[in-house]
Design a protein around this motif. Structure first.
Motif: not given
Length: 555
Positions: A195, A201, A267
């Motif tokens: 990610f 993604a 992330k």
């Protein structure tokens, strides 16, 4: 003149040391041969013991009166037998690498361990593994904000990992290299995110997944248990894996980053470099979707990065291609470039089951490689002789020469003998531990020149320049003050002074009773020539013997 003549000799070796006739094939072992094999393991001849030590150490040594006999000496192996000698080496204290600021560079440490280490077999197997499971410090940034050298820390850790697992289970080793930060940095396993910072993604990097399959475990083509390639109905090699499977493995192995006291990053982000600890799996950057791996095996949907890594490595470890792919290369690095299919098959059987139902026991595999009928005896089996042997790679050519001369390395503050040895090795085409690519110093499938299809991996780095460098190394080692100045101390006291006795001694030891009459005559005539001088006679005999095709090719 000496350098030019020796270089010519070695250059001729590149095209003439492989016999034209004969091809690898199964060698039938009758009951008499089996009896002789059993005797050779428990009561080996001196020549058999020397041949064993060429395969299992960085060069044979003579005890030269030392008591008790060193476990890596010719006399000790003759005394206890090869089976016991292997057992002693399996349990010998491990020599390690030091990544601290005060330690010498890793290449220097390698040559010290190779020459002075008592765990010779472990060091040899670890060196072989380092050329199969390739990682290097190339690309690792040396941070100016830390006192230590990050490349040194990384490679010390990686080489220690290999030596620690050299006699362990291959599945454990596979897990360890996959989590190792040096490997992670080299082949993009570290910080391989699924990610971006916006949570979108992205396709993970496929580099480690591809090399894991192609070079570290399976190879490009499906193999039989004897190492031969499986073909389809049209005679075309069958692929070991597909491009889609590479992509599936890259997703299953995504989400790993450097270890940190603060845990996983957010992330799309990564932790700062840390080469002192294994990488950690971070689910926030991992593709948790189910992936189809080899043989139709499917990973668990929604599982963690750690679970998916285990499933991926279990899948590879269970693949039928892995045992012949790994075993043949280990045989190549220790014994011969062209093992017969029967030899490979016998070793593969031990990889698949060590006798106690365990798959991947490297200690058992190494023992089988060294105890096999093709490895044992004073000489290779006659039916395989024409295709048997391997060119000594630079590092082993250097260490063998020094260990035969009872060499020791002076590690005092102003000396760095290992660095000098590595500079010589670099000039010969093998700077340790800096292989040129993920294919190592030379590819395992490189052909032998003029070999009619035979393999000769080490010949890939033998050319006119490195052939001359081999001659120059021996010349500098023996005839100049370079060795002593750098702390490389050689002992010539065991060498006979009489020319006939000297030639016999070199044939008996350096060539384990296999010196040809032509070489005997050439060396003898050279050293009795008045121009040789009595004080240079021993060194000249060593020079000529070490650069002969008969010594350059380990049989």
């Amino acid at each position: 003149m000496i350098r030019r003549t020796a270089a010519l000799t070695l250059t001729l070796c590149a095209t003439g040391c492989v016999q034209e006739e004969g091809s690898p094939g199964e060698h039938p072992v009758d009951s008499l041969a089996q009896v002789e094999q059993a005797e050779s393991l428990t009561e080996p001849s001196e020549a058999n013991a020397i041949r064993f030590l060429e395969q299992a150490t960085f060069g044979p040594r003579l005890a030269n009166g030392v008591s008790p006999l060193p476990i890596d000496s010719v006399e000790h192996v003759v005394d206890v037998g090869i089976t016991q000698a292997i057992s002693e080496q399996l349990s010998a204290p491990r020599y390690t690498y030091d990544g601290t600021t005060t330690s010498k560079e890793i290449g220097s440490q390698f040559f010290y361990n190779a020459i002075m280490g008592k765990d010779q077999l472990r060091q040899r197997v670890a060196f072989a593994l380092s050329q199969i499971l390739v990682a290097t410090s190339n690309g690792i940034t040396d941070s100016q904000t830390t006192p230590e050298s990050e490349p040194k820390v990384a490679m010390a850790g990686y080489l220690n990992l290999l030596s620690a697992n050299a006699f362990g289970n291959f599945r454990t080793l596979l897990d360890a290299i996959t989590r190792d930060p040096a490997m992670g940095s080299y082949l993009d396993m570290v910080n391989n995110r699924a990610f971006d910072t916006a949570g979108k993604a992205i396709a993970p990097n496929e580099n480690y997944a591809r090399e894991l399959l192609q070079l570290f475990t399976l190879g490009l083509h499906k193999l039989n248990d004897d190492g031969t390639v499986k073909l389809d109905a049209n005679g075309v090699p069958l692929p070991a894996y597909t491009e889609a499977q590479v992509q599936s493995f890259s997703r299953a192995l995504s989400g790993w980053t450097f270890a940190s006291a603060t845990g996983c990053p957010t992330k799309g982000r990564s932790n700062a470099a840390n080469y002192a600890q294994p990488m950690v799996g971070c689910d926030v950057n991992h593709d948790a979707t189910s992936q189809t791996l080899l043989r139709g095996v499917v990973t668990t949907a929604g599982a963690s990065a750690t679970v998916h890594l285990k499933e991926a490595l279990d899948n590879i470890f269970a693949d039928p291609n892995l045992p012949p792919f790994i075993c043949k290369q280990l045989i190549q690095h220790l014994v011969t470039s062209n093992p017969s299919p029967a030899y490979v098959s016998r070793v593969v059987a031990v990889f698949k089951n060590n006798g106690s139902g365990v798959r991947g026991d490297l200690g058992a595999v190494v023992r089988k490689i060294l105890e096999d009928t093709e490895a044992r005896g004073p000489q290779p089996p006659l039916s395989l002789y024409a295709t048997f042997g391997r060119l000594r790679p630079p590092a082993l050519f250097i260490t063998s020469s020094i260990r035969w001369l009872n060499g020791t390395l002076d590690q005092t503050v102003d000396k760095n003998p290992g660095a000098k040895l590595n500079s010589w090795s670099k000039s010969l085409g093998q700077e340790v531990p800096r292989p040129a690519s993920v294919f190592s110093y030379y590819p395992p499938n490189a052909p032998a020149p003029g070999g009619n299809g035979l393999l000769g991996p080490e010949f890939a780095i033998l050319d006119t320049a490195t052939a001359t460098a081999r001659a120059n190394f021996v010349h500098d080692l023996l005839f100049s003050s370079t060795a002593a100045t750098n702390g490389i101390l050689l002992d010539y006291s065991a060498l006979p002074a009489d020319p006939s006795d000297l030639v016999y001694w070199l044939g008996r030891y350096w060539l384990h009773d296999a010196m040809s009459s032509n070489l005997q005559l050439a060396v003898y005539n050279a050293i009795v020539d008045p121009r040789a001088g009595s004080t240079r006679r021993q060194k000249l005999a060593i020079y000529l013997t070490s650069l002969s095709p008969e010594f350059q090719i380990q049989r």
